[in-house]
Design an enzyme around this catalytic site. Structure first.
Site, short mmCIF file in Angstrom:
data_model
loop_
_atom_site.label_atom_id
_atom_site.label_comp_id
_atom_site.label_asym_id
_atom_site.label_seq_id
_atom_site.Cartn_x
_atom_site.Cartn_y
_atom_site.Cartn_z
N HIS A 186 24.22 84.38 149.01
CA HIS A 186 23.21 84.80 148.04
C HIS A 186 22.71 86.20 148.36
CE1 HIS A 186 19.64 83.75 145.34
NE2 HIS A 186 19.25 84.86 145.94
N GLU A 187 22.37 86.44 149.63
CA GLU A 187 21.81 87.74 150.00
C GLU A 187 22.87 88.84 149.96
OE1 GLU A 187 18.71 87.99 149.93
OE2 GLU A 187 18.39 85.82 149.94
N GLY A 197 15.43 84.35 152.43
CA GLY A 197 16.22 85.56 152.53
C GLY A 197 15.66 86.62 151.62
N HIS A 204 23.40 90.04 146.45
CA HIS A 204 22.40 91.01 146.01
C HIS A 204 22.84 92.44 146.31
CE1 HIS A 204 18.91 89.02 144.36
NE2 HIS A 204 18.81 88.18 145.37
N GLN A 260 15.86 94.08 146.50
CA GLN A 260 14.77 93.29 145.94
C GLN A 260 13.41 93.93 146.17
OE1 GLN A 260 16.37 89.40 147.73
NE2 GLN A 260 15.38 88.74 145.83
N CYS A 279 15.73 82.24 143.26
CA CYS A 279 15.73 83.62 143.73
C CYS A 279 14.35 84.21 143.54
CB CYS A 279 16.76 84.44 142.95
SG CYS A 279 16.84 86.18 143.44
N LEU A 280 13.88 84.96 144.53
CA LEU A 280 12.57 85.59 144.43
C LEU A 280 12.51 86.64 143.33
CD1 LEU A 280 11.78 86.08 148.24
CD2 LEU A 280 10.98 84.25 146.71
#
Length: 214
Positions: A168-169, A68, A172, A73, A126-127
């Protein structure tokens, strides 16, 4: 006051970003764009630019690789995210985590609410927080509402790992990182997770590191 690029119209800012070509740079924790929340998408990019931006998110997510990616991000404070999970995991992991393949999807203006009281806790990464993972307890089932990239309404219930991804997304887009919801004592480097905590559930990690599971 922001920089000139921060004050530029959203479409202009996205055009500048896409001009870089290839996978976009991923913003790391500590950048305010990850904490400010996002602007509701209401046609700021137009159909063609939106399609180009969505494709850039897909390319960047796959290259990372991740399951995702949210617009903040890559430095864009719009309420847009993408998800995709081929779920290449062993059968025991699939069963324990409810991790099933998810096709590529675009989430526009998403919001979620829990369905029932059951919570599930697993290691999550997480990225934008490279190199680390921590255990996060989340609702095991959620109702997601919003639109897709074509403006069609989305109203769907997600469970298992797909529920974790959409939470999670969407978080963000509200300026929330997974670390805000994590068991702090579970924080582990990727190397430690690979060496010690590859079990389908985090029960052994909870005992060894001293944190509670739901």
């Amino acid at each position: 006051m922001g920089t000139p690029s921060e004050r530029a119209p959203m479409a202009e800012r996205v055009e500048q970003l896409l001009a870089l070509g290839g996978p976009l740079p991923i913003v790391a924790a500590g950048d305010p764009v990850l904490r400010r929340g996002t602007e509701r998408y209401d046609g700021q990019l137009g159909p063609t630019l939106l399609a180009r931006f969505v494709e850039a998110l897909r390319v960047t997510m796959r290259a990372a690789p991740g399951v995702g990616l949210a617009a903040p991000q890559v430095g864009v404070p719009l309420r847009i995210a993408v998800i995709e999970d081929p779920a290449p995991v062993p059968e025991e992991v699939r069963l324990a985590r409810g991790r099933v393949p998810q096709p590529f999807r675009v989430l526009v203006n998403p919001a979620y609410e829990s369905v029932g009281d059951t919570r599930a806790a697993f290691f999550e990464g997480c990225l934008s927080v490279p190199g680390w993972q921590a255990v996060v307890a989340r609702p095991a089932e959620v109702r997601l509402t919003g639109q897709d990239e074509h403006g069609r309404a989305v109203d769907e219930v997600f469970s298992g790992w797909p529920a974790r991804i959409v939470q999670h997304e969407t978080d963000h887009l509200d300026g929330v990182l997974y670390l805000d919801r994590a068991e702090s004592r579970s924080l582990s480097s990727n190397q430690a997770v690979t060496r010690r905590w590859t079990q389908p559930t985090p029960e052994e990690a909870a005992r060894a590191l001293g944190f509670e599971l739901p």
